[in-house]
Design a protein around this motif. Structure first.
Motif, PDB file in Angstrom:
ATOM      1  N   VAL A 142      65.784  -8.110  36.626  1.00 12.41           N
ATOM      2  CA  VAL A 142      64.616  -7.249  36.837  1.00 12.41           C
ATOM      3  C   VAL A 142      64.255  -6.549  35.537  1.00 12.41           C
ATOM      4  O   VAL A 142      63.091  -6.310  35.242  1.00 12.41           O
ATOM      5  N   VAL A 143      65.278  -6.224  34.754  1.00 12.98           N
ATOM      6  CA  VAL A 143      65.079  -5.727  33.393  1.00 12.98           C
ATOM      7  C   VAL A 143      65.781  -6.681  32.436  1.00 12.98           C
ATOM      8  O   VAL A 143      66.718  -7.396  32.833  1.00 12.98           O
ATOM      9  N   GLN A 144      65.338  -6.676  31.199  1.00 18.89           N
ATOM     10  CA  GLN A 144      65.839  -7.652  30.235  1.00 18.89           C
ATOM     11  C   GLN A 144      66.672  -7.007  29.131  1.00 18.89           C
ATOM     12  O   GLN A 144      66.795  -7.562  28.038  1.00 18.89           O
ATOM     13  N   VAL A 145      67.227  -5.842  29.398  1.00 15.34           N
ATOM     14  CA  VAL A 145      68.005  -5.132  28.378  1.00 15.34           C
ATOM     15  C   VAL A 145      69.351  -4.729  28.961  1.00 15.34           C
ATOM     16  O   VAL A 145      69.573  -4.819  30.171  1.00 15.34           O
ATOM     17  N   GLU A 146      70.245  -4.285  28.095  1.00 14.18           N
ATOM     18  CA  GLU A 146      71.524  -3.761  28.561  1.00 14.18           C
ATOM     19  C   GLU A 146      71.306  -2.416  29.242  1.00 14.18           C
ATOM     20  O   GLU A 146      70.284  -1.748  29.024  1.00 14.18           O
ATOM     21  N   ILE A 147      72.275  -2.024  30.039  1.00 17.32           N
ATOM     22  CA  ILE A 147      72.140  -0.805  30.834  1.00 17.32           C
ATOM     23  C   ILE A 147      71.797   0.409  29.982  1.00 17.32           C
ATOM     24  O   ILE A 147      70.907   1.197  30.326  1.00 17.32           O
ATOM     25  N   SER A 148      72.494   0.566  28.879  1.00 18.61           N
ATOM     26  CA  SER A 148      72.294   1.771  28.066  1.00 18.61           C
ATOM     27  C   SER A 148      70.911   1.834  27.426  1.00 18.61           C
ATOM     28  O   SER A 148      70.513   2.882  26.918  1.00 18.61           O
ATOM     29  N   TYR A 149      70.162   0.709  27.451  1.00 16.59           N
ATOM     30  CA  TYR A 149      68.825   0.677  26.846  1.00 16.59           C
ATOM     31  C   TYR A 149      67.704   0.686  27.882  1.00 16.59           C
ATOM     32  O   TYR A 149      66.527   0.576  27.527  1.00 16.59           O
ATOM     33  N   ILE A 150      68.057   0.814  29.160  1.00 18.01           N
ATOM     34  CA  ILE A 150      67.016   0.901  30.185  1.00 18.01           C
ATOM     35  C   ILE A 150      66.180   2.149  29.940  1.00 18.01           C
ATOM     36  O   ILE A 150      66.707   3.237  29.704  1.00 18.01           O
ATOM     37  N   SER A 151      64.867   1.978  29.984  1.00 16.62           N
ATOM     38  CA  SER A 151      63.957   3.058  29.598  1.00 16.62           C
ATOM     39  C   SER A 151      63.042   3.460  30.750  1.00 16.62           C
ATOM     40  O   SER A 151      63.033   2.830  31.815  1.00 16.62           O
ATOM     41  N   ILE A 152      62.263   4.485  30.490  1.00 18.34           N
ATOM     42  CA  ILE A 152      61.276   4.939  31.462  1.00 18.34           C
ATOM     43  C   ILE A 152      60.283   3.827  31.781  1.00 18.34           C
ATOM     44  O   ILE A 152      59.907   3.624  32.946  1.00 18.34           O
ATOM     45  N   SER A 153      59.884   3.065  30.780  1.00 21.11           N
ATOM     46  CA  SER A 153      58.915   1.988  31.013  1.00 21.11           C
ATOM     47  C   SER A 153      59.487   0.920  31.941  1.00 21.11           C
ATOM     48  O   SER A 153      58.759   0.313  32.731  1.00 21.11           O
ATOM     49  N   ASP A 154      60.803   0.690  31.869  1.00 23.97           N
ATOM     50  CA  ASP A 154      61.436  -0.258  32.787  1.00 23.97           C
ATOM     51  C   ASP A 154      61.358   0.249  34.225  1.00 23.97           C
ATOM     52  O   ASP A 154      61.082  -0.517  35.154  1.00 23.97           O
ATOM     53  N   LEU A 155      61.609   1.530  34.411  1.00 26.50           N
ATOM     54  CA  LEU A 155      61.555   2.111  35.756  1.00 26.50           C
ATOM     55  C   LEU A 155      60.120   2.195  36.256  1.00 26.50           C
ATOM     56  O   LEU A 155      59.864   2.087  37.456  1.00 26.50           O
ATOM     57  N   GLU A 156      59.175   2.367  35.333  1.00 23.35           N
ATOM     58  CA  GLU A 156      57.765   2.457  35.704  1.00 23.35           C
ATOM     59  C   GLU A 156      57.270   1.158  36.332  1.00 23.35           C
ATOM     60  O   GLU A 156      56.370   1.157  37.184  1.00 23.35           O
ATOM     61  N   LYS A 157      57.869   0.050  35.938  1.00 19.34           N
ATOM     62  CA  LYS A 157      57.422  -1.258  36.410  1.00 19.34           C
ATOM     63  C   LYS A 157      57.993  -1.624  37.784  1.00 19.34           C
ATOM     64  O   LYS A 157      57.557  -2.609  38.384  1.00 19.34           O
TER      65      LYS A 157
END
Length: 359
Positions: A57-72
């Motif tokens: 669902v996201v394409q990054v490691e956990i520590s790099y999950i950002s607000i923009s990822d949650l926004e989607k």
């Protein structure tokens, strides 16, 4: 478990979590949320982020999950995660392979709801706007337990104190419990903390406050004259709750004996104390849980501070027939949680059923 251990466990979880969670934890530490709650929430955030990565669902490691990822994220994503929690076997517990309980799944939803609410309503970027423009968790329902209120209330009724049992419980601790002890060490420990333990049980039964609210009380939060206690409720707001006069004697006795019993440093303002390495410190939640458990198990059945809270809610509803009164006393923002007490069968209902077919 001590606050130091809980803090260490929380920090270990935060090591792999993104900055947005660190900011959330910092904000909720000020509220304050208990360290136990923050640790449990951090575990739920990690579980959720691991799922996001595993499902791409996201394409990054956990520590790099950002607000923009949650926004989607969309409602469909959250429903899939909820389904995953309900259908996937547990791992890392003593009951590996079993399905998660409804309580566990609901805790995960509650944790995520708290995080998303914070990001969507309680944050501010450099333009003065919240981090999240929409809160997807508003569209996610709670988990249904599959049990009726009547069924839940009947289960609770067997694990709480009914009617005069609350007073009898304190009398048992005060006059009879010591006779059950078989070692001089246990007797000595009991006598040393007897006034404190009686006051703790009395304050639970006299107010219905939560465990975290009790252990965080300061000496100045107790108003003996007006029979009131000031506590920090969930959400961080201060509230003053009445104390039943029935239980004031034990509370007053400890209040006046506190300094002599524990000889605290003048800077130690906590109401309830324990001795650690010959120094008076604020009592922690695990110690209170243990003392409630040992006394209640010896008296009737093993209980928790939360069951004592149910005891107060049940008795107050029986006496007032008012959910609003119960919710105010227990520091709840609505009456939905207290509706459980309307289904607990009291003595009058039981007598009526027993006599139903008598001529």
């Amino acid at each position: 478990m001590s606050n130091e251990k809980n803090l260490n466990r929380l920090n270990q979880e935060l090591e792999t979590l993104p900055p947005l969670v660190h900011e959330y934890v910092q904000a909720k530490s000020i509220v304050p949320y208990s360290l136990v709650t923050l640790y449990e929430y951090a575990k739920e955030f990690r579980r959720f982020f691991e799922w996001l990565v595993a499902e791409s669902v996201v394409q990054v490691e956990i520590s790099y999950i950002s607000i923009s990822d949650l926004e989607k994220l969309k409602k469909e994503d959250m429903d899939l995660y909820k389904s995953y929690l309900m259908s996937s076997p547990r791992q890392g517990t003593t009951q590996d392979g079993g399905l998660r309980s409804h309580v566990t799944i609901q805790r995960a939803i509650t944790a995520l709801r708290s995080l998303f609410h914070y990001l969507a309503n309680q944050t501010e970027d450099n333009k003065g706007k919240p981090y999240l423009s929409q809160n997807v968790m508003l569209k996610i329902d709670n988990v249904k337990t599959g049990r009726t209120l009547q069924d839940r209330s009947r289960a609770i009724e067997k694990k709480i104190l009914i009617g005069s049992e609350s007073v009898a419980f304190l009398e048992y601790i005060n006059h009879d419990y010591e006779a059950t002890l078989t070692s001089h060490q246990a007797v000595h420990a009991f006598r040393r903390n007897k006034e404190r333990d009686l006051a703790i049980i009395a304050l639970f039964l006299g107010t219905g406050i939560r465990l975290s609210e009790l252990v965080n009380m300061k000496i100045s939060d107790l108003d003996i004259h007006n029979m009131e206690a000031t506590v920090i409720r969930k959400g961080g707001f201060r509230d003053t709750t009445m104390i039943s006069s029935m239980f004031m004697d034990h509370i007053t006795t400890y209040y006046h004996a506190r300094e002599k019993l524990y000889q605290p440093d003048q800077r130690e303002k906590s109401l309830f104390l324990t001795t650690y390495k010959q120094e008076a410190k604020r009592i922690d939640q695990s110690t209170v849980e243990k003392l409630v458990s040992k006394y209640s198990a010896s008296f009737k059945t093993k209980m928790t501070p939360h069951k004592l809270r149910h005891t107060v809610g049940t008795q107050l509803y029986k006496n007032t027939n008012s959910l609003l009164t119960v919710s105010h006393q227990l520091g709840q923002t609505g009456t939905s949680a207290t509706s459980l007490y309307t289904h607990i069968v009291d003595k009058e209902k039981r007598d009526a059923i027993n006599d139903l077919w008598q001529n």
